[in-house]
Design a protein around this motif. Structure first.
Motif: not given
Length: 76
Positions: A70-74
């Motif tokens: 969840k909301r993984k920094n690209q």
């Protein structure tokens, strides 16, 4: 193709996507909208208590996997 076969096919597609890309389907990428809409629709059905019992366990595993990314920094 039956409804059950279509559901299983889409389930496998989403699981493979998350495992391969180490992130959830994005609302900002048009090619991922089908997967994202499928997840949102099934989450709504599950929360309403209308999902078939045999699908609840499998979809729950998918939700746990998606929560991990969840909301993984690209840029990591």
């Amino acid at each position: 193709m039956t409804q059950e076969e279509r559901w299983n096919l889409r389930y496998k597609e989403v699981v493979e996507f998350v495992e391969t890309n180490h992130r959830n389907p994005s609302r900002h990428r048009i090619e991922e909208h089908d997967m994202l809409n499928w997840v949102k629709a099934n989450r709504k059905v599950m929360n309403a208590g209308k999902m078939r019992p045999e699908r609840v366990e499998a979809f729950g595993r998918l939700m746990e996997m998606m929560e991990e990314y969840k909301r993984k920094n690209q840029y990591e």
